[in-house]
Design an enzyme around this catalytic site. Structure first.
Site, PDB file in Angstrom:
ATOM      1  N   ARG A  18      -7.854 -20.307  -2.015  1.00  0.00           N
ATOM      2  CA  ARG A  18      -6.838 -20.152  -0.979  1.00  0.00           C
ATOM      3  C   ARG A  18      -5.749 -21.212  -1.082  1.00  0.00           C
ATOM      4  O   ARG A  18      -6.019 -22.409  -1.025  1.00  0.00           O
ATOM      5  CB  ARG A  18      -7.494 -20.194   0.402  1.00  0.00           C
ATOM      6  CG  ARG A  18      -6.528 -19.817   1.523  1.00  0.00           C
ATOM      7  CD  ARG A  18      -7.243 -19.734   2.855  1.00  0.00           C
ATOM      8  NE  ARG A  18      -6.327 -19.253   3.878  1.00  0.00           N
ATOM      9  CZ  ARG A  18      -5.419 -20.016   4.485  1.00  0.00           C
ATOM     10  NH1 ARG A  18      -5.321 -21.296   4.185  1.00  0.00           N
ATOM     11  NH2 ARG A  18      -4.612 -19.507   5.391  1.00  0.00           N
TER      12      ARG A  18
ATOM     13  N   LYS B 103       6.607  -1.846   1.887  1.00  0.00           N
ATOM     14  CA  LYS B 103       5.393  -1.287   2.498  1.00  0.00           C
ATOM     15  C   LYS B 103       4.234  -2.267   2.336  1.00  0.00           C
ATOM     16  O   LYS B 103       3.320  -2.081   1.527  1.00  0.00           O
ATOM     17  CB  LYS B 103       5.058   0.091   1.903  1.00  0.00           C
ATOM     18  CG  LYS B 103       4.171   0.923   2.808  1.00  0.00           C
ATOM     19  CD  LYS B 103       4.240   2.383   2.460  1.00  0.00           C
ATOM     20  CE  LYS B 103       3.212   3.230   3.190  1.00  0.00           C
ATOM     21  NZ  LYS B 103       3.261   3.146   4.643  1.00  0.00           N
TER      22      LYS B 103
ATOM     23  N   HIS C 147      -1.298 -20.997  -0.083  1.00  0.00           N
ATOM     24  CA  HIS C 147      -0.250 -20.055   0.295  1.00  0.00           C
ATOM     25  C   HIS C 147       0.635 -19.650  -0.889  1.00  0.00           C
ATOM     26  O   HIS C 147       1.019 -18.497  -1.007  1.00  0.00           O
ATOM     27  CB  HIS C 147       0.630 -20.634   1.409  1.00  0.00           C
ATOM     28  CG  HIS C 147      -0.053 -20.693   2.739  1.00  0.00           C
ATOM     29  ND1 HIS C 147      -1.149 -21.499   2.974  1.00  0.00           N
ATOM     30  CD2 HIS C 147       0.197 -20.043   3.901  1.00  0.00           C
ATOM     31  CE1 HIS C 147      -1.543 -21.343   4.233  1.00  0.00           C
ATOM     32  NE2 HIS C 147      -0.744 -20.457   4.820  1.00  0.00           N
TER      33      HIS C 147
ATOM     34  N   TYR D 141       0.826  -1.200   0.000  1.00  0.00           N
ATOM     35  CA  TYR D 141       0.000   0.000   0.000  1.00  0.00           C
ATOM     36  C   TYR D 141       0.857   1.244   0.000  1.00  0.00           C
ATOM     37  O   TYR D 141       2.078   1.168   0.193  1.00  0.00           O
ATOM     38  CB  TYR D 141      -0.951   0.001   1.206  1.00  0.00           C
ATOM     39  CG  TYR D 141      -0.312   0.338   2.541  1.00  0.00           C
ATOM     40  CD1 TYR D 141       0.554  -0.543   3.172  1.00  0.00           C
ATOM     41  CD2 TYR D 141      -0.567   1.552   3.171  1.00  0.00           C
ATOM     42  CE1 TYR D 141       1.131  -0.230   4.393  1.00  0.00           C
ATOM     43  CE2 TYR D 141      -0.001   1.871   4.396  1.00  0.00           C
ATOM     44  CZ  TYR D 141       0.854   0.984   5.004  1.00  0.00           C
ATOM     45  OH  TYR D 141       1.439   1.293   6.197  1.00  0.00           O
TER      46      TYR D 141
ATOM     47  N   LEU E 131      11.063   1.568   7.129  1.00  0.00           N
ATOM     48  CA  LEU E 131      10.508   1.986   5.841  1.00  0.00           C
ATOM     49  C   LEU E 131      11.191   3.300   5.463  1.00  0.00           C
ATOM     50  O   LEU E 131      11.306   4.199   6.302  1.00  0.00           O
ATOM     51  CB  LEU E 131       8.997   2.207   5.966  1.00  0.00           C
ATOM     52  CG  LEU E 131       8.330   2.617   4.650  1.00  0.00           C
ATOM     53  CD1 LEU E 131       8.227   1.408   3.720  1.00  0.00           C
ATOM     54  CD2 LEU E 131       6.958   3.207   4.895  1.00  0.00           C
TER      55      LEU E 131
ATOM     56  N   GLU F 295      11.833   2.566  14.252  1.00  0.00           N
ATOM     57  CA  GLU F 295      10.897   3.589  13.749  1.00  0.00           C
ATOM     58  C   GLU F 295       9.595   3.468  14.518  1.00  0.00           C
ATOM     59  O   GLU F 295       9.446   2.596  15.384  1.00  0.00           O
ATOM     60  CB  GLU F 295      10.670   3.414  12.248  1.00  0.00           C
ATOM     61  CG  GLU F 295      10.035   2.077  11.889  1.00  0.00           C
ATOM     62  CD  GLU F 295       9.758   1.921  10.398  1.00  0.00           C
ATOM     63  OE1 GLU F 295       9.664   2.913   9.670  1.00  0.00           O
ATOM     64  OE2 GLU F 295       9.591   0.752   9.980  1.00  0.00           O
TER      65      GLU F 295
ATOM     66  N   ARG G 193       8.123   4.046  -4.791  1.00  0.00           N
ATOM     67  CA  ARG G 193       8.237   3.103  -3.669  1.00  0.00           C
ATOM     68  C   ARG G 193       7.237   1.956  -3.837  1.00  0.00           C
ATOM     69  O   ARG G 193       7.561   0.794  -3.528  1.00  0.00           O
ATOM     70  CB  ARG G 193       8.023   3.827  -2.335  1.00  0.00           C
ATOM     71  CG  ARG G 193       8.292   2.926  -1.132  1.00  0.00           C
ATOM     72  CD  ARG G 193       8.276   3.691   0.178  1.00  0.00           C
ATOM     73  NE  ARG G 193       6.951   4.230   0.458  1.00  0.00           N
ATOM     74  CZ  ARG G 193       6.677   5.052   1.464  1.00  0.00           C
ATOM     75  NH1 ARG G 193       7.635   5.443   2.287  1.00  0.00           N
ATOM     76  NH2 ARG G 193       5.462   5.508   1.657  1.00  0.00           N
TER      77      ARG G 193
HETATM   78  N1  PDD Z   1       2.736   5.252   7.300  1.00  0.00           N
HETATM   79  N2  PDD Z   1       7.341   3.918   8.863  1.00  0.00           N
HETATM   80  C1  PDD Z   1       6.201   3.206   8.847  1.00  0.00           C
HETATM   81  C2  PDD Z   1       6.159   1.887   9.526  1.00  0.00           C
HETATM   82  C3  PDD Z   1       5.073   3.720   8.177  1.00  0.00           C
HETATM   83  O1  PDD Z   1       3.935   3.004   8.146  1.00  0.00           O
HETATM   84  C4  PDD Z   1       5.143   5.002   7.561  1.00  0.00           C
HETATM   85  C5  PDD Z   1       3.981   5.591   6.815  1.00  0.00           C
HETATM   86  C6  PDD Z   1       6.362   5.706   7.627  1.00  0.00           C
HETATM   87  C7  PDD Z   1       6.536   7.045   6.980  1.00  0.00           C
HETATM   88  O2  PDD Z   1       6.513   6.962   5.572  1.00  0.00           O
HETATM   89  P1  PDD Z   1       6.014   8.192   4.682  1.00  0.00           P
HETATM   90  O3  PDD Z   1       6.803   9.377   5.104  1.00  0.00           O
HETATM   91  O4  PDD Z   1       6.319   7.781   3.291  1.00  0.00           O
HETATM   92  O5  PDD Z   1       4.539   8.370   4.944  1.00  0.00           O
HETATM   93  C8  PDD Z   1       7.433   5.120   8.270  1.00  0.00           C
HETATM   94  C9  PDD Z   1       1.556   5.631   6.561  1.00  0.00           C
HETATM   95  C10 PDD Z   1       1.307   7.095   6.549  1.00  0.00           C
HETATM   96  C11 PDD Z   1       0.393   4.824   7.112  1.00  0.00           C
HETATM   97  O6  PDD Z   1       0.586   3.640   7.334  1.00  0.00           O
HETATM   98  O7  PDD Z   1      -0.688   5.362   7.285  1.00  0.00           O
END
Ligand code: PDD
Length: 301
Positions: free
Chosen positions: A116, A165, A118, A49, A223, A198, A68
């Protein structure tokens, strides 16, 4: 371009506007927006996403977010559901149909619908695409930034490829819930060596006592936030000193400032960590100046 991208106009201004979502080729009422029970996103969290900020009705840093997304798809060997150009059209159309001026646009791609199993579905199974857009409360966000947020720390328990992501977010869900239950807004993951990786949905930063900005290198353990990337330009433009290295929780406790970054929060000052005030317990000058200047450096298209 297929004609499902060009559907009827939204109602004229002044008419009540139901939310609309894009689901696998159609714009549908948000309340009826559904994916199949055998969608692999639903069955296995087998998908990726992106979240983009929307300002003035336009997506912010779309190119970087789509780059990304492309990387996440390649890492997981999921095929693009439509062309990159068509996705840009869907993103704009979804923003427009929902009349979002300030808010977010959400994109999700899963490995598609299949019985379904895996292992990957048969070659040629189309991947699924969902795009939604929603308005956010700009004044509420500014008020939050003016007050700053509290964070807690939790043990890192995610898989070693959080640079992708992926929609598999169970540890992030549990961490965010732990934060809520501690009256905090965010949880910072801490690796076994005591270093912050993070936040559950943000990148983590501190400003040291001698004024250096510190954030963890974007390897596989975090991320690579688009906000983080753009902020590096803001930091350079402001002539600030930047140290890309892991920092410990103890360093964060005694930092002058701390903040988090994400597409929906941009730069959000952190005023307490695990119940201890950061600096003087108020949003810091560095974080506030970075927040103020951010959109001069972002691409708004
Ligand atoms: N989250 N780290 C994680 C685990 C994240 O889920 C996100 C973003 C970031 C920051 O990434 P960016 O600057 O590209 O938004 C770092 C989004 C906003 C979310 O899950 O809603």
């Amino acid at each position: 371009m297929s004609d499902h991208l060009l559907q009827s106009e939204p109602p004229p201004k002044g008419m009540p506007l139901p939310r609309v979502a894009y689901v696998n080729g159609r714009y549908v009422a948000h309340r009826d927006a559904m994916v199949h029970v055998e969608d692999r996103g639903y069955q296995f969290a087998d998908g990726v996403y992106e979240v983009c900020e929307v300002r003035g009705g336009r997506p912010v840093d779309e190119r970087r977010h789509i780059d990304r997304l492309d990387r996440s798809l390649r890492e997981l060997r999921i095929t693009w559901p439509i062309s990159r150009r068509a996705l840009g059209v869907v993103v704009r159309e979804t923003i427009r149909r929902n009349r979002v001026r300030y808010g977010i646009v959400y994109l999700q791609i899963s490995r598609g619908v299949a019985p379904r199993d895996h292992a990957f579905p048969p070659a040629g199974t189309p991947s699924s695409l969902v795009v939604t857009a929603k308005s956010l409360d700009a004044a509420g966000n500014e008020a939050m930034a003016a007050a700053g947020i509290a964070v807690i720390t939790v043990p890192e328990n995610r898989w070693p490829r959080v640079d992708i992501k992926s929609i598999s977010l169970l540890p992030n869900v549990l961490a965010k819930q732990a934060a809520r239950e501690a009256s905090a807004r965010e949880a910072w993951f801490v690796d076994p060596s005591g270093h912050v990786t993070e936040g559950s949905s943000t990148n983590a930063w501190i400003v040291t006592r001698d004024g250096k900005l510190v954030t963890r290198p974007a390897d596989h353990s975090i991320l690579r936030g688009v906000t983080r990337t753009v902020l590096l330009e803001v930091i350079a433009a402001q002539g600030l000193t930047f140290d890309e290295r892991p920092f410990t929780v103890e360093e964060a406790y005694v930092a002058r400032e701390a903040f988090v970054t994400s597409a929906s929060q941009i730069v959000m000052p952190v005023v307490s960590i695990d119940g201890r005030p950061v600096g003087n317990g108020a949003p810091g000058l560095v974080a506030s100046a970075l927040r103020r200047d951010f959109h001069r450096h972002a691409e708004i298209g």
